[in-house]
Design a protein around this motif. Structure first.
Motif, mmCIF file in Angstrom:
data_model
loop_
_atom_site.group_PDB
_atom_site.id
_atom_site.type_symbol
_atom_site.label_atom_id
_atom_site.label_comp_id
_atom_site.label_asym_id
_atom_site.label_seq_id
_atom_site.Cartn_x
_atom_site.Cartn_y
_atom_site.Cartn_z
ATOM 1 N N LYS A 64 1.052 -1.420 -0.148
ATOM 2 C CA LYS A 64 0.311 0.352 -0.301
ATOM 3 C C LYS A 64 0.815 0.875 -0.121
ATOM 4 N N GLU B 56 2.192 4.098 1.142
ATOM 5 C CA GLU B 56 2.184 5.079 2.067
ATOM 6 C C GLU B 56 3.263 5.749 2.142
ATOM 7 N N VAL B 57 3.465 6.428 3.765
ATOM 8 C CA VAL B 57 4.202 7.367 4.305
ATOM 9 C C VAL B 57 4.713 7.342 5.680
ATOM 10 N N SER B 58 5.972 7.055 6.072
ATOM 11 C CA SER B 58 6.239 6.841 7.962
ATOM 12 C C SER B 58 7.522 8.124 8.097
ATOM 13 N N VAL C 33 8.730 6.636 2.539
ATOM 14 C CA VAL C 33 7.722 6.774 1.519
ATOM 15 C C VAL C 33 7.735 5.540 0.514
ATOM 16 N N PRO D 28 1.325 8.120 -1.846
ATOM 17 C CA PRO D 28 0.417 7.571 -0.904
ATOM 18 C C PRO D 28 -0.804 9.327 -1.396
ATOM 19 N N GLN E 87 10.593 2.451 -2.631
ATOM 20 C CA GLN E 87 10.281 2.068 -1.501
ATOM 21 C C GLN E 87 11.441 3.556 -1.787
#
Length: 200
Positions: A112, A114-116, A140, A159, A184
């Motif tokens: 999925k 997403e960003v963290s 990301v 995302p 990534q």
């Protein structure tokens, strides 16, 4: 892609104020490096600089610094700076700022988008010379939505639905990337400041 400065980087106060005043050629040294492997790429940049404290005003928390090229800059230390009273005229302020970006191709995708992020900080203990370190990492995961071999570009969808075009000059790398893959990206930045006492 741009990254805003977060409170953890600003919290050192002294570091954030000093770095722009110091990090200008020829007062700073910069090291840049890059490496690639199939489906991977890494780039990093390190700026190192130093300056002498030539005057201090404790009432206004003003620090005047003389760079290696002789230019003088004045900064105001925020209340976040611990141990201001440990600073002395003649001390040397050293700063190191590192930025790095690592890209990793995920064949076939499936994750999925997403960003963290994570961040951390350390500061000098009471009674020590001011200093500290702050670091931040942002990860990301983005979808490859198109590959243009003629233009040597890969279009990624992040995302939030934002689109980013990456230029891929290496034809072997470009051949390996297909629509439906994912990339990534790991962005890291760190800032370290230390104050060394004047030589006696």
């Amino acid at each position: 892609m741009s990254f805003r400065r977060t409170p953890v980087i600003v919290a050192i106060g002294f570091a954030a104020a000093c770095l722009p005043a110091l990090a200008q050629q020829p007062a700073a040294t910069m090291d840049v490096g890059a490496a690639t492997a199939p489906g991977k790429a890494v780039a990093a940049q390190t700026i190192k600089t130093s300056a002498k404290i030539v005057s201090l005003d404790p009432a206004t928390r003003t620090i005047t610094l003389k760079r290696q090229d002789g230019k003088v800059s004045t900064v105001v230390a925020s209340d976040e700076l611990r141990n201001f009273d440990q600073l002395k005229v003649g001390d040397t302020v050293k700063a190191e700022y590192v930025q790095a970006l690592a890209l990793d191709l995920k064949k076939g995708g499936g994750g999925k988008a997403e960003v963290s992020s994570s961040e951390g900080m350390s500061r000098s203990q009471p009674g020590q010379k001011p200093g500290g370190m702050a670091a931040r990492q942002v990860t990301v995961l983005a979808d490859v939505v198109s590959v243009d071999a003629k233009k040597k570009t890969v279009t990624l969808k992040g995302p939030a639905g934002n689109m980013v075009d990456l230029t891929v000059d290496d034809p072997e790398q470009l051949k390996n990337i297909k629509k439906g893959d994912q990339v990534q990206a790991l962005y890291t930045e760190s800032l370290a400041i230390k104050v060394e006492p004047a030589a006696k």
